[in-house]
Design a protein around this motif. Structure first.
Motif, PDB file in Angstrom:
ATOM      1  N   HIS A 125     -19.894  33.097  -6.775  1.00  0.00           N
ATOM      2  CA  HIS A 125     -19.575  31.745  -5.124  1.00  0.00           C
ATOM      3  C   HIS A 125     -19.428  30.012  -6.053  1.00  0.00           C
ATOM      4  O   HIS A 125     -19.380  30.228  -7.335  1.00  0.00           O
ATOM      5  CB  HIS A 125     -20.968  31.698  -4.806  1.00  0.00           C
ATOM      6  N   THR A 126     -18.850  29.830  -4.962  1.00  0.00           N
ATOM      7  CA  THR A 126     -18.492  27.998  -5.688  1.00  0.00           C
ATOM      8  C   THR A 126     -19.848  27.392  -5.040  1.00  0.00           C
ATOM      9  O   THR A 126     -20.234  27.040  -4.242  1.00  0.00           O
ATOM     10  CB  THR A 126     -17.761  27.717  -4.914  1.00  0.00           C
ATOM     11  N   VAL A 127     -20.863  27.221  -6.735  1.00  0.00           N
ATOM     12  CA  VAL A 127     -22.325  26.220  -6.514  1.00  0.00           C
ATOM     13  C   VAL A 127     -22.392  25.635  -6.430  1.00  0.00           C
ATOM     14  O   VAL A 127     -21.226  24.582  -6.757  1.00  0.00           O
ATOM     15  CB  VAL A 127     -22.779  27.130  -7.777  1.00  0.00           C
ATOM     16  N   THR A 128     -22.779  24.439  -5.233  1.00  0.00           N
ATOM     17  CA  THR A 128     -22.582  23.213  -5.368  1.00  0.00           C
ATOM     18  C   THR A 128     -23.798  22.427  -5.042  1.00  0.00           C
ATOM     19  O   THR A 128     -24.478  22.793  -4.427  1.00  0.00           O
ATOM     20  CB  THR A 128     -21.655  22.508  -4.680  1.00  0.00           C
ATOM     21  N   ASP A 129     -24.400  21.069  -5.506  1.00  0.00           N
ATOM     22  CA  ASP A 129     -25.137  20.145  -5.230  1.00  0.00           C
ATOM     23  C   ASP A 129     -25.200  19.688  -4.135  1.00  0.00           C
ATOM     24  O   ASP A 129     -25.876  18.903  -3.423  1.00  0.00           O
ATOM     25  CB  ASP A 129     -26.059  19.260  -5.780  1.00  0.00           C
ATOM     26  N   ASP A 130     -23.888  19.626  -3.495  1.00  0.00           N
ATOM     27  CA  ASP A 130     -22.925  18.812  -2.723  1.00  0.00           C
ATOM     28  C   ASP A 130     -23.178  19.395  -1.184  1.00  0.00           C
ATOM     29  O   ASP A 130     -21.194  19.528  -1.440  1.00  0.00           O
ATOM     30  CB  ASP A 130     -22.233  17.073  -3.019  1.00  0.00           C
ATOM     31  N   LEU A 131     -23.083  20.251  -0.664  1.00  0.00           N
ATOM     32  CA  LEU A 131     -22.980  20.808   0.236  1.00  0.00           C
ATOM     33  C   LEU A 131     -21.967  20.040   1.108  1.00  0.00           C
ATOM     34  O   LEU A 131     -21.170  21.420   2.078  1.00  0.00           O
ATOM     35  CB  LEU A 131     -24.226  22.008   0.202  1.00  0.00           C
ATOM     36  N   VAL A 132     -22.254  19.545   1.781  1.00  0.00           N
ATOM     37  CA  VAL A 132     -21.758  18.685   2.524  1.00  0.00           C
ATOM     38  C   VAL A 132     -20.191  18.169   2.305  1.00  0.00           C
ATOM     39  O   VAL A 132     -19.324  19.010   3.351  1.00  0.00           O
ATOM     40  CB  VAL A 132     -22.180  17.587   3.420  1.00  0.00           C
ATOM     41  N   ILE A 163     -30.346  19.631   4.956  1.00  0.00           N
ATOM     42  CA  ILE A 163     -28.959  20.285   4.049  1.00  0.00           C
ATOM     43  C   ILE A 163     -27.927  20.685   5.148  1.00  0.00           C
ATOM     44  O   ILE A 163     -26.839  20.376   5.144  1.00  0.00           O
ATOM     45  CB  ILE A 163     -28.981  20.837   2.891  1.00  0.00           C
ATOM     46  N   LEU A 164     -28.568  22.213   5.867  1.00  0.00           N
ATOM     47  CA  LEU A 164     -27.707  23.145   6.654  1.00  0.00           C
ATOM     48  C   LEU A 164     -27.480  21.859   8.161  1.00  0.00           C
ATOM     49  O   LEU A 164     -26.032  22.076   8.509  1.00  0.00           O
ATOM     50  CB  LEU A 164     -28.894  24.269   7.602  1.00  0.00           C
ATOM     51  N   ARG A 165     -28.605  21.207   8.409  1.00  0.00           N
ATOM     52  CA  ARG A 165     -28.240  20.689   9.817  1.00  0.00           C
ATOM     53  C   ARG A 165     -26.726  19.370   9.450  1.00  0.00           C
ATOM     54  O   ARG A 165     -25.917  19.720   9.836  1.00  0.00           O
ATOM     55  CB  ARG A 165     -29.582  20.109   9.860  1.00  0.00           C
ATOM     56  N   ALA A 166     -27.357  18.376   8.049  1.00  0.00           N
ATOM     57  CA  ALA A 166     -25.727  17.864   7.967  1.00  0.00           C
ATOM     58  C   ALA A 166     -24.820  18.456   7.516  1.00  0.00           C
ATOM     59  O   ALA A 166     -23.650  17.792   7.485  1.00  0.00           O
ATOM     60  CB  ALA A 166     -26.733  16.752   7.227  1.00  0.00           C
ATOM     61  N   VAL A 167     -24.536  19.393   7.102  1.00  0.00           N
ATOM     62  CA  VAL A 167     -22.802  20.317   7.202  1.00  0.00           C
ATOM     63  C   VAL A 167     -22.974  20.508   8.394  1.00  0.00           C
ATOM     64  O   VAL A 167     -21.838  20.543   8.026  1.00  0.00           O
ATOM     65  CB  VAL A 167     -23.838  21.357   6.146  1.00  0.00           C
ATOM     66  N   THR A 168     -23.739  20.790   9.370  1.00  0.00           N
ATOM     67  CA  THR A 168     -22.986  21.856  10.446  1.00  0.00           C
ATOM     68  C   THR A 168     -22.127  20.389  11.159  1.00  0.00           C
ATOM     69  O   THR A 168     -21.584  20.587  11.811  1.00  0.00           O
ATOM     70  CB  THR A 168     -24.168  22.108  10.739  1.00  0.00           C
TER      71      THR A 168
END
Ligand SMILES: [Zn+2]
Length: 346
Positions: A125-132, A163-168
């Motif tokens: 996986h590409t692990v990131t703390d800035d998923l957006v 977080i999921l909402r911000a990404v979407t």
């Protein structure tokens, strides 16, 4: 020279002639000669596997091997699969492969993106703390799709809803789409509320997610084939009871989601490749009407991916079967003719 086929086209069920001119379909007889490559039977716009990860020599070896990738997409193609979506790929599609005339159409979401706050993730996986930021970048470089780990499994904490909402929202703002791996009740709930474009797996899905998916136009890709395969291994696992409960629930939600107007699509997830006909059988066993289950692995999936099927001006992918797969879905394992991008594969 144009190719000519005659038969009953699906899903409209019309007995007709069609011609392939380059990579396009026409119902109007072109001038000049045409070579008849099928006369009779049932015509599909090929099969589609919307959840497959080709590229590893074996499941214990999650590394990208271009040779394994080529073999596995060939297996898909020889099974009559004309379009593939990779919601997570261990490497990049090798140069030239996508353009090759005899390879299925491919849509990739790049590597799996995992939020750094998840308690577990895989090495690949590409692990990131800035998923957006990572998700937006992924959609821009990978066919308009990103793949997120919405959680890890049925026991661990999922990515928080905010977080999921911000990404979407960010991915949708740039015209991209989000595929979310969800394998826990809370993970599926967060992804359904966030309005992601596809929920992959959906183990333990809470009942309210069905309505949320319908409202957001989210598709459901349960990948039942891979879960069914794991049933014997999980039996002796001390956490097996939770796994089996999550599995039972996801199977029940397949039919409920369809009844609520959610598009359920066919994906196999793991080896063997070229096996989407098995997923159709699992979808039928889960209660999908047979024609819907076949569409989930063909015309409905193509529509979702933006690939026109057997319509005037559609793309020239056609598979031919001796029987109507809406009545005899087992026939999907035996394509009599496979035409990809206007060329006869077999
Ligand atoms: Zn997967």
């Amino acid at each position: 020279m144009a190719l000519h086929l005659r038969g009953t086209t699906l899903p409209d069920g019309i007995h007709r002639d069609l011609w392939l001119l380059g990579d396009r379909i026409t119902f109007d007889r072109p001038s000049g000669e045409a070579q008849t490559v099928a006369d009779g039977g049932y015509l599909l716009p090929g099969l589609v596997d919307v959840h497959t990860h080709p590229g590893s020599p074996s499941e214990d070896e999650p590394v990208f091997d271009p040779e394994a990738f080529a073999e596995q997409i060939t297996a898909h193609r020889d099974a009559g699969t004309t379009a593939l979506r990779f919601p997570g790929l261990l490497g990049e599609i090798p140069a030239g492969v996508r353009e090759a005339p005899d390879t299925p159409r491919m849509i990739t979401a790049g590597r799996w993106l995992a939020w750094a706050g998840l308690s577990k993730s895989a090495d690949f996986h590409t692990v990131t703390d800035d998923l957006v930021t990572a998700a937006v970048a992924q959609t821009k470089t990978h066919d308009g799709w990103c793949k997120l780990m919405g959680d890890w499994d049925y026991e661990s904490d999922p990515v928080p809803y905010d977080i999921l909402r911000a990404v979407t929202d960010a991915v949708h703002a740039v015209g991209g789409r989000v595929a979310a791996h969800c394998q826990s009740a809370r993970g599926v709930l967060n992804a359904s509320r966030a309005g992601v474009d596809s929920i992959e797996h959906g183990m333990g899905m809470p009942e309210e997610c069905v309505e949320l998916m319908a409202t957001h136009g989210t598709v459901y890709v349960p990948t039942l084939t891979t879960f069914a395969r794991r049933v014997p291994d999980i039996k002796d696992n001390p956490r097996g009871r939770l796994w089996h409960e999550g599995h039972r629930v996801m199977i029940r939600r397949v039919r409920e989601a369809h009844d609520a107007g959610v598009r359920v699509l066919a994906g196999t997830d793991s080896a063997p490749f070229g096996n989407v006909a098995t997923e159709v059988e699992h979808l039928i066993a889960a209660g999908l009407p047979t024609d819907v289950a076949v569409g989930a692995a063909s015309w409905t999936a193509r529509d979702f991916l933006g690939l026109p099927g057997l319509v005037e001006g559609g793309l020239a992918d056609v598979t031919v079967y001796d029987a109507d797969p809406r009545v005899e879905p087992g026939v999907l394992r035996h394509p009599r003719r496979i035409v990809l991008r206007g060329r006869v594969v077999r």
